[in-house]
Write an enzyme that holds these catalytic residues in place. Structure first.
Site, PDB file in Angstrom:
ATOM      1  N   HIS A   1     -13.569 104.160 -24.700  1.00  0.00           N
ATOM      2  CA  HIS A   1     -13.488 104.992 -25.917  1.00  0.00           C
ATOM      3  C   HIS A   1     -13.329 106.476 -25.584  1.00  0.00           C
ATOM      4  O   HIS A   1     -12.360 107.107 -26.051  1.00  0.00           O
ATOM      5  CB  HIS A   1     -14.714 104.755 -26.800  1.00  0.00           C
ATOM      6  CG  HIS A   1     -14.918 105.801 -27.850  1.00  0.00           C
ATOM      7  ND1 HIS A   1     -14.045 105.993 -28.907  1.00  0.00           N
ATOM      8  CD2 HIS A   1     -15.896 106.741 -27.996  1.00  0.00           C
ATOM      9  CE1 HIS A   1     -14.482 106.995 -29.667  1.00  0.00           C
ATOM     10  NE2 HIS A   1     -15.605 107.460 -29.128  1.00  0.00           N
TER      11      HIS A   1
ATOM     12  N   HIS B   1     -18.151 113.145 -24.058  1.00  0.00           N
ATOM     13  CA  HIS B   1     -18.806 113.499 -25.322  1.00  0.00           C
ATOM     14  C   HIS B   1     -19.904 112.537 -25.756  1.00  0.00           C
ATOM     15  O   HIS B   1     -20.763 112.893 -26.561  1.00  0.00           O
ATOM     16  CB  HIS B   1     -17.754 113.649 -26.437  1.00  0.00           C
ATOM     17  CG  HIS B   1     -17.249 112.361 -27.009  1.00  0.00           C
ATOM     18  ND1 HIS B   1     -16.150 111.705 -26.506  1.00  0.00           N
ATOM     19  CD2 HIS B   1     -17.688 111.607 -28.044  1.00  0.00           C
ATOM     20  CE1 HIS B   1     -15.936 110.607 -27.205  1.00  0.00           C
ATOM     21  NE2 HIS B   1     -16.856 110.512 -28.150  1.00  0.00           N
TER      22      HIS B   1
ATOM     23  N   GLU C   1     -25.787 111.193 -25.513  1.00  0.00           N
ATOM     24  CA  GLU C   1     -26.389 110.364 -26.557  1.00  0.00           C
ATOM     25  C   GLU C   1     -26.595 108.926 -26.105  1.00  0.00           C
ATOM     26  O   GLU C   1     -27.650 108.331 -26.364  1.00  0.00           O
ATOM     27  CB  GLU C   1     -25.514 110.376 -27.803  1.00  0.00           C
ATOM     28  CG  GLU C   1     -26.069 109.501 -28.911  1.00  0.00           C
ATOM     29  CD  GLU C   1     -25.049 109.236 -30.009  1.00  0.00           C
ATOM     30  OE1 GLU C   1     -25.398 108.468 -30.918  1.00  0.00           O
ATOM     31  OE2 GLU C   1     -23.936 109.770 -29.943  1.00  0.00           O
ATOM     32  N   ASP C   2     -25.593 108.359 -25.424  1.00  0.00           N
ATOM     33  CA  ASP C   2     -25.590 106.914 -25.196  1.00  0.00           C
ATOM     34  C   ASP C   2     -25.941 106.495 -23.775  1.00  0.00           C
ATOM     35  O   ASP C   2     -25.938 105.295 -23.472  1.00  0.00           O
ATOM     36  CB  ASP C   2     -24.210 106.340 -25.552  1.00  0.00           C
ATOM     37  CG  ASP C   2     -23.925 106.445 -27.047  1.00  0.00           C
ATOM     38  OD1 ASP C   2     -24.889 106.423 -27.821  1.00  0.00           O
ATOM     39  OD2 ASP C   2     -22.749 106.566 -27.423  1.00  0.00           O
TER      40      ASP C   2
ATOM     41  N   ASP D   1     -12.355 111.868 -31.694  1.00  0.00           N
ATOM     42  CA  ASP D   1     -13.384 110.827 -31.588  1.00  0.00           C
ATOM     43  C   ASP D   1     -13.404 109.959 -32.843  1.00  0.00           C
ATOM     44  O   ASP D   1     -13.410 108.730 -32.777  1.00  0.00           O
ATOM     45  CB  ASP D   1     -14.741 111.513 -31.373  1.00  0.00           C
ATOM     46  CG  ASP D   1     -15.907 110.554 -31.496  1.00  0.00           C
ATOM     47  OD1 ASP D   1     -15.865 109.481 -30.876  1.00  0.00           O
ATOM     48  OD2 ASP D   1     -16.866 110.887 -32.223  1.00  0.00           O
TER      49      ASP D   1
ATOM     50  N   ASP E   1       8.041 109.733 -57.417  1.00  0.00           N
ATOM     51  CA  ASP E   1       8.266 110.485 -56.183  1.00  0.00           C
ATOM     52  C   ASP E   1       7.397 109.932 -55.052  1.00  0.00           C
ATOM     53  O   ASP E   1       6.426 110.540 -54.622  1.00  0.00           O
ATOM     54  CB  ASP E   1       8.011 111.979 -56.377  1.00  0.00           C
ATOM     55  CG  ASP E   1       6.643 112.257 -56.988  1.00  0.00           C
ATOM     56  OD1 ASP E   1       6.101 111.352 -57.627  1.00  0.00           O
ATOM     57  OD2 ASP E   1       6.134 113.378 -56.823  1.00  0.00           O
TER      58      ASP E   1
END
Length: 695
Positions: free
Chosen positions: A48, A72, A76-77, A139, A261
């Protein structure tokens, strides 16, 4: 997934000076940090961030931004720490990664709060360096491309809604229309699958019905017409994306068949002069649809977007939209700010060229809650724009429906606070007047003025609403504390002896309150019963055997603002001179009634407080019921009497008519009760009035 050497080659292809070693270190660090983690698709998790980096290479972004994309999610992970990122990749990358990192650990009461808290942190980081936004958008775009792998339908819908509400509008605001369009399409497919399928099928049928090459045939015709008149042009046609069509169907209340349109063509020419020549040639060849012309070259959008838009009726007997621009404008329209800003040696994009970012950051300071922040942000990003001018010719962009108050706050916060009136195109107009494109607005200001709570009913910009709300809340607290102090003084008079500062400090401890102001606020809002305050100040003062309490004295509301510290009851419209009483309910403040008001019978659950107006009152609003004869000029006579007695008419309603007589209700501003009595006497004295009574 991009391999390590492929990613490096893509970056070096547009930036030969990029730090190859930095990118390689980041690639390896991300792979090791994420380890055996997998995504919902079953792919390794590190795929990812690598794909996010790949999206950003298509925008030709600098090496620090690419590295930030790769890293990034590590803080966090994974077990990686901000200190490790700083040590291995430098201060800039560490700061950017921190700005992009999702705040999943935030404990919030609702999904909207969690989204808003994410946005709050994100906007603050973005205000320092716009690259944070670019990484975050890439992201989110990749997450939307892989959304269908998530099995939990509710989670998919939450992510899609957040994308539609926040990230697609953010992409639009920096001119990244490709990102915006893809995000909206993917979110729309998840949120409204039936509508998405219906529109895509109809678009396919429309294309097929035109022989399979309707778009290319129209494009070739436009190109040939321009080149025949000496303007080389690249003409590209496309169907509008499903979400755009669906939104227009909803806004215009029309069916797909009525929405003619649905095709748009871009004419890319060599110069600005050619743009206007192209416009003339197109309007000369095909009938133009009135009201569908916009010149964003002379007045660019706030995100820098420039193009000419027009809609014509083509030979195929259908409306088509045509956008005319240069190649430079086209690059800006597709890639936004990323199209022409390169980063060298850690340079940052300044936010000064994007004042809407500063507007949003200022809203952060004024929003009282997470939900309010989200509301303001949607308003700031999601509405169509108009253009108005200052007297000196400065262009101010605002949402549709904006008023002079919004205009004033857009120019400067202090000017908004001090607004007392406005001239629109040289004429003094009400402050609630919606502005139109091209209006020239002159704000009339006074340093004695302050924001008015009534403005909240018609301002539309988040900046104006947040500033007004902040002032109102500050004023409410200030006056609530002042009212609480008045009630406190009355409570103290009922004690056996006045408490000293030691007794007050001990009372605050007993009541679990941090300071004197908190005590006054709690008293005014009846969060603490008067008896509890007395016991805390003087233990035993309310218990068995306590001395008889002196008679309660009336509390003056002089110096307090109606509608802020207290509310004047709508049922009896009290005015200075009336004997008044207050109903005090927990958390609601005081509601003021006349002593004879019938609604007081409903106040058995409230604490009754004796009130007094005090000297030199600012006046009030009284309601009258006036029955006048059904004769020409009768209403003029009534208005004349009110005017001659200095009473301003706030509102007037006709409530009954029975042939010979008409009944009107007037709300009028008066100084006090004697002033009202004189007005009633004058009304009753004229032949045109049958009866005049106060309601």
């Amino acid at each position: 997934m991009l391999r390590q050497y492929e990613l490096v080659e893509k970056v070096k292809g547009y930036d030969p000076d990029a730090d190859e070693a930095l990118i390689n270190r980041a690639y390896v660090f991300s792979m090791k940090a994420h380890g055996s983690q997998t995504r919902a698709s079953g792919d390794p998790y590190y795929s990812h961030p690598i794909e996010v980096a790949g999206i950003l290479t298509d925008l030709h972004l600098d090496d620090e931004t690419i590295v930030t994309a790769i890293l990034h999610d590590t803080i966090e992970d994974t077990l990686a720490t901000p200190e490790e990122i700083q040590k291995h990749f430098g201060d800039n990358v560490a700061r950017l990664v921190d700005g992009v990192t999702k705040l999943s650990k935030i404990e919030a009461e609702s999904e909207s709060q969690r989204a808003a808290e994410n946005l709050r942190k994100f906007l603050l980081a973005m205000s320092d360096d716009i690259r944070v936004l670019l990484v975050k958008l890439a992201d989110r775009l990749h997450n939307m491309r892989t959304l269908h792998f998530i099995k939990d339908e509710e989670k998919r819908r939450r992510i899609a809604k957040e994308t539609m509400d926040i990230y697609a509008p953010l992409a639009e605001r920096i001119g990244m229309y490709e990102f915006m369009t893809e995000m909206q399409t993917l979110a729309f497919k998840e949120l409204e699958p039936d509508a998405y399928e219906s529109i895509t099928k109809r678009l396919a049928a429309l294309h097929k019905g035109g022989g399979g090459d309707l778009i290319s045939r129209i494009g070739r015709g436009i190109k040939a017409h321009l080149e025949a008149h000496g303007i080389p042009a690249e003409v590209m046609g496309r169907e509008k994306h499903p979400y755009s069509i669906w939104r227009k169907m909803a806004e215009r209340h029309v069916s797909f068949e009525q929405l003619s349109d649905v095709m748009a063509f871009r004419c890319i020419v060599g110069s600005v002069e050619d743009c206007y020549r192209t416009l003339g040639l197109i309007h000369q060849r095909w009938p133009v649809v009135p009201g569908r012309f916009k010149d964003f070259i002379s007045t660019p959008k706030r995100n820098g977007y420039r193009s000419i838009h027009t809609t014509i009726i083509h030979d195929e007997q259908m409306r088509i939209e045509i956008q005319i621009r240069t190649m430079e404008m086209h690059a800006q329209a597709e890639k936004g700010l990323a199209a022409h800003w390169a980063y060298k040696e850690g340079a940052e994009i300044a936010t000064g060229d994007h004042p809407w970012i500063n507007d949003l950051v200022e809203i952060l300071d004024h929003a009282a809650s997470a939900e309010e922040l989200l509301e303001h942000t949607r308003m700031a990003m999601y509405q169509d724009r108009i253009f108005a001018f200052t007297p000196k010719g400065e262009l101010i962009q605002l949402p549709k429906g904006a008023t002079p108050i919004d205009f004033a706050y857009a120019v400067h916060t202090d000017l908004g606070d001090q607004t007392v009136g406005a001239k629109i195109n040289g004429r003094v107009m009400p402050l609630r007047t919606p502005l139109d494109n091209g209006d020239q607005v002159e704000i009339l200001a006074s340093k004695a003025q302050h924001p008015q709570p009534a403005w909240l009913s018609y301002v539309v910009t988040g900046k104006a609403r947040a500033k007004i709300r902040r002032w109102v809340k500050s004023k409410e607290r200030e006056e609530t504390i002042a009212l609480g102090r008045k009630i406190y003084d009355e409570i103290v008079q009922r004690l056996p002896s006045p408490p000293g500062w030691e007794a007050v400090a001990e009372a605050l401890r007993r009541l679990h309150l941090p300071n004197d102001e908190a005590l006054m606020e709690a008293i005014a809002l009846k969060r603490i019963d008067d008896g509890a305050v007395m016991e805390a100040l003087s233990p035993g003062s309310t218990g068995k055997g306590a001395k008889p309490l002196p008679q309660r004295t009336a509390i003056s509301i002089k110096g307090l603002t109606p509608g802020v510290a207290f509310q004047l009851a709508e049922c009896c419209h009290p005015i200075p001179g009336d004997r008044i009483v207050g109903l005090r309910r927990e958390g609601e403040g005081i509601e003021v009634h006349t002593i004879g008001c019938e609604s007081l019978a409903d106040g058995v659950d409230a604490d009754w407080v004796d009130l007094a107006w005090g000297d030199e009152s600012d006046g009030g609003t009284a309601r009258l019921a006036v029955i006048v004869k059904n004769q020409p000029g009768a209403l003029a006579v009534v208005a004349g009497i009110l005017g001659s007695h200095g009473a301003n008419i706030v509102s007037m309603d006709q409530t009954a008519r029975d042939g010979s007589f008409h009944t009107f209700h007037f709300d009028i501003e008066v100084h006090d009760l004697p002033h009202l009595m004189r007005i009633l006497a004058a009304l009753r004295a004229t032949d045109m009035v049958s009866t005049a009574e106060r309601l």
